[in-house]
Design a protein around this motif. Structure first.
Motif, PDB file in Angstrom:
ATOM      1  N   TYR A  33       0.843  -1.199   0.000  1.00 27.77           N
ATOM      2  CA  TYR A  33       0.000   0.000   0.000  1.00 27.77           C
ATOM      3  C   TYR A  33       0.879   1.250   0.000  1.00 27.77           C
ATOM      4  N   ASP A  34       1.966   1.191   0.765  1.00 27.12           N
ATOM      5  CA  ASP A  34       2.924   2.303   0.784  1.00 27.12           C
ATOM      6  C   ASP A  34       3.470   2.532  -0.629  1.00 27.12           C
ATOM      7  N   ALA A  35       3.761   1.421  -1.351  1.00 25.50           N
ATOM      8  CA  ALA A  35       4.271   1.556  -2.728  1.00 25.50           C
ATOM      9  C   ALA A  35       3.222   2.251  -3.598  1.00 25.50           C
ATOM     10  N   PHE A  36       1.944   1.864  -3.443  1.00 28.33           N
ATOM     11  CA  PHE A  36       0.885   2.492  -4.248  1.00 28.33           C
ATOM     12  C   PHE A  36       0.735   3.973  -3.917  1.00 28.33           C
ATOM     13  N   LEU A  37       1.053   4.342  -2.671  1.00 31.54           N
ATOM     14  CA  LEU A  37       0.935   5.760  -2.288  1.00 31.54           C
ATOM     15  C   LEU A  37       2.205   6.550  -2.630  1.00 31.54           C
ATOM     16  N   GLY A  38       3.183   5.852  -3.220  1.00 34.04           N
ATOM     17  CA  GLY A  38       4.409   6.535  -3.620  1.00 34.04           C
ATOM     18  C   GLY A  38       5.412   6.669  -2.484  1.00 34.04           C
ATOM     19  N   GLY A  39       5.248   5.849  -1.411  1.00 34.19           N
ATOM     20  CA  GLY A  39       6.176   5.893  -0.273  1.00 34.19           C
ATOM     21  C   GLY A  39       7.473   5.133  -0.544  1.00 34.19           C
ATOM     22  N   LYS A  40       8.366   5.190   0.455  1.00 32.70           N
ATOM     23  CA  LYS A  40       9.691   4.573   0.278  1.00 32.70           C
ATOM     24  C   LYS A  40       9.883   3.342   1.185  1.00 32.70           C
ATOM     25  N   ASP A  41       8.866   3.029   2.012  1.00 36.60           N
ATOM     26  CA  ASP A  41       9.024   1.940   2.975  1.00 36.60           C
ATOM     27  C   ASP A  41       8.557   0.609   2.400  1.00 36.60           C
ATOM     28  N   ASN A  42       9.088   0.267   1.202  1.00 39.57           N
ATOM     29  CA  ASN A  42       8.705  -1.012   0.600  1.00 39.57           C
ATOM     30  C   ASN A  42       9.916  -1.655  -0.042  1.00 39.57           C
ATOM     31  N   PHE A  43       9.797  -2.974  -0.272  1.00 45.20           N
ATOM     32  CA  PHE A  43      10.939  -3.767  -0.714  1.00 45.20           C
ATOM     33  C   PHE A  43      10.620  -4.458  -2.045  1.00 45.20           C
ATOM     34  N   ALA A  44      11.615  -5.174  -2.595  1.00 44.32           N
ATOM     35  CA  ALA A  44      11.443  -5.812  -3.909  1.00 44.32           C
ATOM     36  C   ALA A  44      10.232  -6.749  -3.915  1.00 44.32           C
ATOM     37  N   SER A  45      10.048  -7.522  -2.823  1.00 42.37           N
ATOM     38  CA  SER A  45       8.918  -8.464  -2.779  1.00 42.37           C
ATOM     39  C   SER A  45       7.579  -7.714  -2.864  1.00 42.37           C
ATOM     40  N   ASP A  46       7.519  -6.521  -2.301  1.00 39.76           N
ATOM     41  CA  ASP A  46       6.286  -5.725  -2.360  1.00 39.76           C
ATOM     42  C   ASP A  46       6.056  -5.201  -3.777  1.00 39.76           C
ATOM     43  N   ARG A  47       7.160  -4.849  -4.411  1.00 37.06           N
ATOM     44  CA  ARG A  47       7.014  -4.245  -5.747  1.00 37.06           C
ATOM     45  C   ARG A  47       6.666  -5.304  -6.807  1.00 37.06           C
ATOM     46  N   VAL A  48       6.938  -6.585  -6.512  1.00 38.22           N
ATOM     47  CA  VAL A  48       6.499  -7.661  -7.423  1.00 38.22           C
ATOM     48  C   VAL A  48       4.964  -7.681  -7.444  1.00 38.22           C
ATOM     49  N   VAL A  49       4.366  -7.553  -6.271  1.00 36.58           N
ATOM     50  CA  VAL A  49       2.900  -7.548  -6.178  1.00 36.58           C
ATOM     51  C   VAL A  49       2.356  -6.282  -6.853  1.00 36.58           C
ATOM     52  N   TYR A  50       2.979  -5.171  -6.531  1.00 38.83           N
ATOM     53  CA  TYR A  50       2.591  -3.884  -7.149  1.00 38.83           C
ATOM     54  C   TYR A  50       2.567  -4.026  -8.675  1.00 38.83           C
ATOM     55  N   ASP A  51       3.644  -4.601  -9.247  1.00 39.54           N
ATOM     56  CA  ASP A  51       3.747  -4.731 -10.707  1.00 39.54           C
ATOM     57  C   ASP A  51       2.650  -5.631 -11.265  1.00 39.54           C
ATOM     58  N   ALA A  52       2.347  -6.736 -10.538  1.00 41.45           N
ATOM     59  CA  ALA A  52       1.324  -7.678 -11.025  1.00 41.45           C
ATOM     60  C   ALA A  52      -0.046  -7.014 -11.059  1.00 41.45           C
ATOM     61  N   ILE A  53      -0.287  -6.113 -10.149  1.00 41.04           N
ATOM     62  CA  ILE A  53      -1.582  -5.425 -10.101  1.00 41.04           C
ATOM     63  C   ILE A  53      -1.635  -4.317 -11.155  1.00 41.04           C
ATOM     64  N   ILE A  54      -0.563  -3.545 -11.221  1.00 39.63           N
ATOM     65  CA  ILE A  54      -0.501  -2.433 -12.177  1.00 39.63           C
ATOM     66  C   ILE A  54      -0.625  -2.936 -13.626  1.00 39.63           C
ATOM     67  N   GLU A  55      -0.133  -4.171 -13.853  1.00 36.86           N
ATOM     68  CA  GLU A  55      -0.185  -4.748 -15.199  1.00 36.86           C
ATOM     69  C   GLU A  55      -1.626  -4.789 -15.741  1.00 36.86           C
ATOM     70  N   ILE A  56      -2.585  -5.116 -14.856  1.00 41.53           N
ATOM     71  CA  ILE A  56      -3.971  -5.192 -15.357  1.00 41.53           C
ATOM     72  C   ILE A  56      -4.825  -3.996 -14.908  1.00 41.53           C
ATOM     73  N   ALA A  57      -4.315  -3.213 -13.961  1.00 41.03           N
ATOM     74  CA  ALA A  57      -5.080  -2.051 -13.478  1.00 41.03           C
ATOM     75  C   ALA A  57      -4.115  -0.892 -13.254  1.00 41.03           C
ATOM     76  N   PRO A  58      -3.677  -0.263 -14.361  1.00 39.76           N
ATOM     77  CA  PRO A  58      -2.627   0.768 -14.254  1.00 39.76           C
ATOM     78  C   PRO A  58      -2.982   1.921 -13.324  1.00 39.76           C
ATOM     79  N   GLN A  59      -4.287   2.134 -13.098  1.00 37.67           N
ATOM     80  CA  GLN A  59      -4.700   3.267 -12.244  1.00 37.67           C
ATOM     81  C   GLN A  59      -4.887   2.852 -10.783  1.00 37.67           C
ATOM     82  N   CYS A  60      -4.360   1.704 -10.390  1.00 35.57           N
ATOM     83  CA  CYS A  60      -4.642   1.208  -9.038  1.00 35.57           C
ATOM     84  C   CYS A  60      -4.098   2.154  -7.959  1.00 35.57           C
ATOM     85  N   ALA A  61      -3.018   2.880  -8.261  1.00 32.97           N
ATOM     86  CA  ALA A  61      -2.495   3.826  -7.268  1.00 32.97           C
ATOM     87  C   ALA A  61      -3.537   4.891  -6.940  1.00 32.97           C
ATOM     88  N   GLU A  62      -4.389   5.199  -7.919  1.00 22.46           N
ATOM     89  CA  GLU A  62      -5.438   6.203  -7.686  1.00 22.46           C
ATOM     90  C   GLU A  62      -6.465   5.705  -6.667  1.00 22.46           C
TER      91      GLU A  62
END
Ligand SMILES: C[S@@+](CC[C@H](N)C(=O)[O-])C[C@H]1O[C@@H](n2cnc3c(N)ncnc32)[C@H](O)[C@@H]1O
Length: 285
Positions: A33-62
């Motif tokens: 969630y921190d990654a989606f909000l543009g925070g810095k408290d996230n790690f590679a494992s979190d960004r793998v999930v972020y990428d999988a979600i963004i792939e089908i829902a690019p606006q998920c950060a919104e």
């Protein structure tokens, strides 16, 4: 060997009596969630999930940003207009730009806020920032165990259970599986709150109408659940409404986030994923 978390020992809970260290090998919802909000408290494992979600829902950060705006509007309303001065913010998340106590105490300087989360990273990074003054407290506890959480000494000391308060369940219950009985958990909280209390809740939504939005909700749910994070449920309107049982739902009811007392007219057309979350505020009679 270098510590993979990069956190000093005290932040890993060693010798502090604090919960377990941050596990960076698996994603955690607080850090994703921190990654989606543009925070810095996230790690590679979190960004793998972020990428999988963004792939089908690019606006998920919104969605995450709209959820924070909704939380801020709700707290503003409760503190400035209703006069609530006690807040129990469950699943508070990592500190971000405008946290519950900042909004509440801006309108009601004496307002007390108890933040609760069970994520070690929130405990490590969040505690100091969220416990900004003597009216804000942080408790490490599991929101799915209301009996233990409500009996926590910080909760019972900081909050007066004979006066109305607000309980916040913002983007939390969709991380609680059906087997854990989220409606039963909410019943426990609602039964315990004094009359005149409020519950503010947002939750991922499956329109369940055979639409493109519903299909996206199913695929998102599959991706969240098969990720190393392992949780995520898009529930129907009826399922989410059951979490308000026994409460009077404030106008305009359980609605898409930007329809709950928006700050103004829409500035753009929302993408599909931005429709897949509902929010509502209930009052205990
Ligand atoms: C998506 S974030 C939402 C943060 C914040 N409430 C908001 O709306 O901006 C969900 C948070 O709930 C916390 N959480 C999830 N399950 C929990 C549990 N069983 N007990 C306590 N916290 C939990 C996570 O650690 C995370 O910080």
């Amino acid at each position: 060997m270098a510590d993979p978390t990069g956190l000093p020992a005290v932040h890993r809970g060693e010798g502090t009596g604090q919960p377990p260290e941050v596990d960076t090998s698996r994603a955690s919802i607080a850090r994703v969630y921190d990654a989606f909000l543009g925070g810095k408290d996230n790690f590679a494992s979190d960004r793998v999930v972020y990428d999988a979600i963004i792939e089908i829902a690019p606006q998920c950060a919104e969605v995450a940003k709209a959820n924070r705006r909704w939380l801020n509007r709700t707290i503003s309303y409760l503190s400035a207009y209703v006069g609530i001065d006690q807040y129990l913010d469950l699943g508070a998340g990592l500190p971000t730009v405008e946290n519950t106590h900042q909004t509440a105490q801006r309108f009601t300087p004496h307002a007390v806020v108890v933040y609760v989360d069970n994520d070690p990273a929130v405990n490590a990074y969040g505690r100091a920032l969220l416990e900004e003054n003597d009216r804000t407290h942080f408790v490490t506890a599991d929101l799915t165990d209301p009996a233990v959480l409500l009996a926590h000494p910080t909760v019972t000391r900081a909050l007066e259970f004979d006066r109305p308060m607000a309980l916040i369940q913002c983007a939390t219950l969709h991380h609680v599986d059906d087997e854990a009985n989220p409606a039963g958990i909410m019943r426990h909280y609602i039964d315990t709150l004094p009359s005149g209390s409020y519950i503010a809740l947002t939750h991922w939504w499956d329109p369940a109408d055979g639409s493109e939005g519903s299909a996206l909700a199913h695929e998102l749910e599959r991706r969240w659940r098969t990720s190393s994070m392992g949780t995520g449920r898009y529930r129907t309107r009826e399922e989410i409404l059951s979490f308000f049982d026994g409460l009077e739902l404030l106008e305009p009811g359980l609605v898409e986030l930007d329809q709950w007392w928006p700050a103004g007219p829409p500035v753009r057309k929302l993408s599909l994923v931005e429709h897949l979350i509902l929010g509502g505020v209930g009052r205990k009679p």
